[in-house]
Design a protein around this motif. Structure first.
Motif, PDB file in Angstrom:
ATOM      1  N   UNK A 143       0.762  -1.286  -0.034  1.00  0.00           N
ATOM      2  CA  UNK A 143       0.034  -0.094  -0.151  1.00  0.00           C
ATOM      3  C   UNK A 143       0.717   1.291   0.058  1.00  0.00           C
ATOM      4  N   UNK A 144       2.155   1.275   0.799  1.00  0.00           N
ATOM      5  CA  UNK A 144       2.794   2.436   0.884  1.00  0.00           C
ATOM      6  C   UNK A 144       3.513   2.669  -0.539  1.00  0.00           C
ATOM      7  N   UNK A 145       3.954   1.467  -1.373  1.00  0.00           N
ATOM      8  CA  UNK A 145       4.436   1.606  -2.675  1.00  0.00           C
ATOM      9  C   UNK A 145       3.530   2.118  -3.586  1.00  0.00           C
ATOM     10  N   UNK A 150       1.194   6.939  -6.540  1.00  0.00           N
ATOM     11  CA  UNK A 150       0.001   7.758  -6.955  1.00  0.00           C
ATOM     12  C   UNK A 150       0.561   9.163  -6.852  1.00  0.00           C
ATOM     13  N   UNK A 151       1.306   9.485  -5.634  1.00  0.00           N
ATOM     14  CA  UNK A 151       1.599  10.779  -5.269  1.00  0.00           C
ATOM     15  C   UNK A 151       2.482  11.427  -6.673  1.00  0.00           C
ATOM     16  N   UNK A 181      -5.662   8.317   0.765  1.00  0.00           N
ATOM     17  CA  UNK A 181      -6.467   7.243   1.713  1.00  0.00           C
ATOM     18  C   UNK A 181      -5.398   5.948   1.702  1.00  0.00           C
ATOM     19  N   UNK A 182      -5.155   5.327   0.799  1.00  0.00           N
ATOM     20  CA  UNK A 182      -4.158   4.392   0.676  1.00  0.00           C
ATOM     21  C   UNK A 182      -2.887   4.368   1.696  1.00  0.00           C
ATOM     22  N   UNK A 183      -2.139   5.433   1.447  1.00  0.00           N
ATOM     23  CA  UNK A 183      -1.349   6.068   2.369  1.00  0.00           C
ATOM     24  C   UNK A 183      -1.640   5.807   3.984  1.00  0.00           C
ATOM     25  N   UNK A 184      -2.906   6.367   4.239  1.00  0.00           N
ATOM     26  CA  UNK A 184      -3.557   6.500   5.491  1.00  0.00           C
ATOM     27  C   UNK A 184      -3.664   4.873   5.942  1.00  0.00           C
ATOM     28  N   UNK A 350      -9.628  -1.475  -0.832  1.00  0.00           N
ATOM     29  CA  UNK A 350      -8.390  -0.703  -0.757  1.00  0.00           C
ATOM     30  C   UNK A 350      -7.440  -1.393  -2.095  1.00  0.00           C
ATOM     31  N   UNK A 351      -7.619  -2.695  -2.313  1.00  0.00           N
ATOM     32  CA  UNK A 351      -6.781  -3.342  -3.472  1.00  0.00           C
ATOM     33  C   UNK A 351      -7.293  -2.687  -4.821  1.00  0.00           C
TER      34      UNK A 351
END
Length: 509
Positions: A143-145, A150-151, A181-184, A350-351
């Motif tokens: 998710x962090x990746x 995304x950023x 959201x994914x980062x959170x 999330x996926x």
């Protein structure tokens, strides 16, 4: 006399027995019989004394009475009580008081105390560590990746000049809130939310933005839609949600940590708001409503003749991924609203969001032109002439004059021809000349010049039946400065080199 002698003997032996008892035991017996006779500081001092002497059974009793006397016992007392139970090899009791200590004053470092080594491998202690200590998992890493990708994509699209300015703000914002959201989520499942309390509910503020951003993005790229003041009403749910969350956002770090720990103490997800079920239902309703509106735009776009097949296919993929997210989020919402925990269904939406980010990132790398929709053409024009003052009649006049210069005067044969030179010949501005070429001929200036030069070269080579001309001579004749550039342009147009084309002409004779 005999009775008196026996009584004296009994008194003598009793005195000897009483004086043989160590003073500490007398104190301990007194403590057990009258545990509440001492005030709290003395009781704490006695409990610490037992703990220091390694008399953990007595320490447990003393600390337990301290807890009973105080409705809000200190974290230190609870920790000592947990350590005493750990020393007695009582993991369940130890973990119970240890968690109470964490909920009183959160400090996950106390889990590293060597006093817990005796129970560290017990199931209850392992579960407690997993619950509160930072822990990187394969899910959190993935998710962090994805969030970082995304950023990066959102930033690249936002600063890309060849995309319609309004469209790129909408789509980059859409990617950003997905990534945020994914980062959170990555922070939450690693327990770093306890180390970074200000991350509490940080992505919840965007809950009602997913649908509007994608809806207006589709509307922009399929209808060339211009915003109206009334469109600001679509932001109203977000404004109301922000008004609700602001008192939470302005809390101190300790205040936010307290909210998270209170939710944990109640058996709830620490990263959710108190009224999370209501927010989930409202977010799902927002996604469904805007999903329907986006579906209508998508259906109309499929019939739009000015949109390329690639663009229509790309929009279809975006729409279907978004629908998949709505479905998975709805299932997730049903489960958490009924307090049903499921790791698989927690990760499924999330996926799906991650899939959206990765697909948009792939598109930005391979087909960036699709992001502009109707503003994107085969020749990569991106909203370039929206504010041009060139009228249709003037554009048509300039087109005819340009064709005369190329067809009759053959100015393309000049090896130093430039857009400025052409504009001067047309008696117009460089900008107007470029716009006429792009709009009337579907290509840029250099492509137009090369097209005429190659057609002229093909004509010359077809007429050279005896192959008396050198390729370089033909290149110079039609306006090229060197053979390499000529060969490259010729092959791009005909899929053959000039020599191959020349031979094919001879074979046909």
């Amino acid at each position: 006399m005999r009775q008196i002698g026996l009584q004296l003997l009994l008194i003598l032996f009793s005195s000897i027995y009483l004086y043989s008892i160590p003073p500490i035991d007398i104190a301990e017996n007194y403590y057990f019989v009258h545990p509440t006779f001492e005030n709290e500081p003395d009781l704490l001092k006695r409990a610490n004394g037992f703990y220091t002497q390694g008399k953990y059974d007595l320490a447990i009793v003393a600390y337990t009475n301290l807890v009973k006397q105080n409705e809000t016992p200190s974290a230190q007392v609870l920790k000592k009580l947990a350590l005493s139970h750990a020393a007695q090899a009582e993991p369940e009791e130890s973990v119970r008081y240890l968690e109470e200590s964490l909920l009183t004053t959160f400090n996950s470092n106390i889990l590293m105390d060597s006093g817990f080594d005796a129970i560290r491998n017990s199931k209850s202690f392992v579960a407690l560590e997993k619950k509160y200590t930072p822990n990187i998992t394969i899910w959190s890493f993935m998710y962090l990746y994805v969030a970082l990708i995304g950023f990066y994509i959102a930033m690249i699209l936002h600063f890309k000049k060849k995309i319609d300015p309004v469209a790129k703000i909408l789509i980059s914002g859409f990617i950003f809130i997905h990534s945020f959201f994914i980062f959170h989520i990555s922070l939450n499942i690693t327990n770093y939310q306890y180390e970074l309390p200000h991350s509490y509910l940080m992505s919840t503020a965007f809950s009602f933005m997913y649908g509007p951003l994608l809806y207006f993005y589709f509307k922009r790229i399929t209808q060339k839609y211009s915003f109206k003041k009334s469109d600001l009403l679509h932001l109203l749910p977000t404004v109301l949600l922000l008004a609700y969350l602001t008192p939470i956002y302005v809390l101190s770090a300790d205040g936010k940590l307290g909210l998270m720990l209170n939710r944990v103490n109640g058996g709830l997800n620490p990263g959710d708001a108190a009224y999370m079920s209501i927010i989930v239902v409202l977010k799902f309703a927002s996604l469904v409503i805007y999903g329907y509106l986006i579906h209508k735009l998508y259906q109309n776009a499929k019939q739009h003749k000015d949109l390329s097949k690639i663009n229509k296919k790309w929009q279809r993929n975006i729409f279907f991924i978004h629908v998949a997210y709505i479905a998975t989020y709805g299932l997730y919402g049903v489960l958490i609203s009924n307090h049903i925990a499921s790791g698989f269904f927690y990760h499924l939406p999330i996926a799906t969001m991650s899939l959206m980010v990765l697909f948009l990132g792939f598109s930005a790398s391979v087909q960036p032109s699709v992001f502009s929709g109707l503003y994107s053409f085969e020749n990569h024009l991106f909203f370039k002439y929206e504010k041009s003052g060139l009228t249709k009649s003037l554009s048509q006049e300039l087109r005819e004059n340009l064709k005369r210069l190329f067809d009759t005067e053959k100015i393309y044969k000049q090896n130093d021809i430039s857009l400025e030179f052409l504009a001067e010949k047309l008696n117009t501005t460089r900008h107007n000349a470029s716009q006429v070429i792009n709009e009337q001929f579907g290509m840029n200036f250099h492509e137009l010049v090369n097209r005429y030069r190659i057609e002229e070269a093909k004509y010359i080579l077809e007429k050279d039946s005896k192959r008396s001309l050198n390729i370089i001579d033909v290149a110079y004749e039609v306006g090229f400065n060197n053979k390499v550039t000529f060969n490259k342009a010729f092959k791009k147009d005909t899929q053959l080199t000039p020599s191959q084309f020349q031979r094919s002409c001879l074979e046909l004779v």
